[in-house]
Design an enzyme around this catalytic site. Structure first.
Site, mmCIF file in Angstrom:
data_model
loop_
_atom_site.group_PDB
_atom_site.id
_atom_site.type_symbol
_atom_site.label_atom_id
_atom_site.label_comp_id
_atom_site.label_asym_id
_atom_site.label_seq_id
_atom_site.Cartn_x
_atom_site.Cartn_y
_atom_site.Cartn_z
ATOM 1 N N LYS A 33 -3.092 -3.780 2.559
ATOM 2 C CA LYS A 33 -4.751 -3.621 2.527
ATOM 3 C C LYS A 33 -5.359 -3.895 3.602
ATOM 4 O O LYS A 33 -6.544 -3.421 4.261
ATOM 5 C CB LYS A 33 -5.179 -4.133 1.152
ATOM 6 C CG LYS A 33 -4.751 -3.272 0.063
ATOM 7 C CD LYS A 33 -5.440 -3.579 -1.157
ATOM 8 C CE LYS A 33 -5.161 -2.805 -2.404
ATOM 9 N NZ LYS A 33 -5.898 -3.108 -3.763
ATOM 10 N N LYS A 65 4.030 5.569 -2.536
ATOM 11 C CA LYS A 65 3.808 5.618 -4.297
ATOM 12 C C LYS A 65 2.460 6.370 -4.489
ATOM 13 O O LYS A 65 1.581 6.321 -3.561
ATOM 14 C CB LYS A 65 3.670 4.040 -4.574
ATOM 15 C CG LYS A 65 2.320 3.372 -4.345
ATOM 16 C CD LYS A 65 1.988 2.360 -5.293
ATOM 17 C CE LYS A 65 0.512 1.692 -4.849
ATOM 18 N NZ LYS A 65 -0.067 0.755 -5.719
ATOM 19 N N LYS A 75 -4.296 5.395 -6.838
ATOM 20 C CA LYS A 75 -5.845 5.941 -7.091
ATOM 21 C C LYS A 75 -6.524 6.078 -5.695
ATOM 22 O O LYS A 75 -7.604 6.720 -5.845
ATOM 23 C CB LYS A 75 -6.398 4.716 -7.568
ATOM 24 C CG LYS A 75 -5.923 4.500 -9.241
ATOM 25 C CD LYS A 75 -7.149 3.765 -9.883
ATOM 26 C CE LYS A 75 -6.242 2.678 -10.806
ATOM 27 N NZ LYS A 75 -6.144 1.244 -10.244
#
Ligand code: TYM
Length: 327
Positions: free
Chosen positions: A111, A193, A196
């Protein structure tokens, strides 16, 4: 009765990954365990959010979790920021967490790379907040997808360290990872993966999408240039589609191989798309029904928060005593 805790961020409509890796298991566990589930809005603000959208998305996520089968008569379902004990427990546990162990979290590294202009302290200490979520309810089991396993291991380490310093107190939680569907991959890049927050709208299937959109996304899913439907490490795209099909139908990988023997990828992708859309159709209907009654949802949210507060008050108070605060 053993206790379950799990949470999901309200940052977007849930993906097929969230559904298969987590929420599907959440609802299956409700009859056998005391379940506490949370829409973790406090986690969501570790990345910049539009406040208006976050507020709306939190209510939507609450309704969506119910639409996926969480029964508020059986389980506690609440919004994290409605229970201030999470922020307080976060502080207590921060003092039993090491800088070094947080630095090793792969999600923090990913992130921070993705948001180099906002590597805030919350993003770094996020796993401590998550440990507090779990430990506040003395959870025995935590149903999660594989991507959250490292955070759960940290929660266990923090709990063990606290117990060692202050005497046995926290239950050490175990991960509950489903046999299949614990890591659903992106349809645009099967090495990544499904997430969202993917920038490619075709990479993730969102569980409220129409049948046409879902079928279209599966038709376009990135696969290899062979044409046999076979589960193999060197065929991550097809293997991912087979996993998804297997979760929906309950079929094993060899049963799926037999079903599509001699057929091409076109037929297979169409079957997967249609099966996923049909599996999700009841969720879409129930979501529409629930969101038509906002007052009912807000009432459920209030009850959920009260129940969560009641359970977690006890744990927080005892933790305060353990560390030497005057309570
Ligand atoms: P979040 O919101 O990213 O995801 C919610 C759940 O969905 C699982 N998941 C997946 N499973 C399979 N395949 C995928 N592609 C996939 N993507 C997501 C996640 O593993 C997760 O179980 N930090 C957590 C939320 C949280 C939490 C907690 C979870 C906060 N406190 C306490 C458990 C216990 C998160 O960001 O999940």
């Amino acid at each position: 009765m053993k206790t379950i805790f799990s949470g999901i961020q309200p940052t977007a409509i849930f993906t097929l990954g969230n559904y298969m890796g987590a929420i599907k298991n959440w609802s299956a566990l409700q009859d056998e365990y005391k379940c506490v589930y949370s829409i973790v809005d406090m986690h969501a603000i570790t990345v910049k959010q539009d406040p208006v959208k976050l507020r709306a998305q939190t209510l939507n996520s609450y309704a969506l979790t119910m639409a996926c089968g969480i029964d508020v008569e059986k389980s506690v379902l609440f919004v994290q920021s409605h229970n201030k004990n999470h922020a307080e427990m976060n502080w207590i546990l921060s003092c039993s967490t090491q800088f070094g162990e947080l630095s090793r979290m792969t999600q923090f590294k990913d992130k921070s790379q993705k948001h180099p202009d906002d590597i805030n302290a919350g993003l770094f200490t996020y796993p401590v907040l998550m440990a507090g979520d779990i430990l506040l309810y003395q959870a025995d089991l935590v149903p999660i997808g594989i991507d959250q396993k490292q955070h759960l291991e940290l929660a266990r380490n923090v709990a063990e360290r606290f117990n060692f310093r202050y005497g046995d107190f926290f239950t050490i939680p175990e991960p509950f990872i489903g046999e299949s569907g614990a890591k659903i991959m992106s349809l645009g890049d099967p090495e990544k993966k499904m997430s969202k927050s993917d920038d490619n709208p075709n990479a993730s299937v969102y569980i409220l999408e129409s049948k046409d959109d879902i079928v279209r996304k599966f038709k376009r899913a990135v696969t290899d240039s062979e044409s046999s439907v076979r589960f193999a490490e060197e065929k991550p795209g097809i293997s991912n589609l087979m996993t998804i099909y297997g979760v929906c139908t309950g079929k094993t990988m060899s049963e799926i191989e037999a079903e599509f023997a001699g057929k091409g990828y076109g037929d297979f992708k169409l079957a997967v798309g249609e099966t996923v859309a049909d599996t999700l159709a009841p969720v879409r209907d129930e979501y529409a029904r629930l969101t038509a009654n906002k007052d009912y949802l807000l009432g459920c949210m209030k009850n959920g928060a009260e129940a969560a507060l009641k359970i977690s008050d006890k744990t927080l108070k005892k933790a305060y005593k353990k560390v030497g605060f005057i309570v």
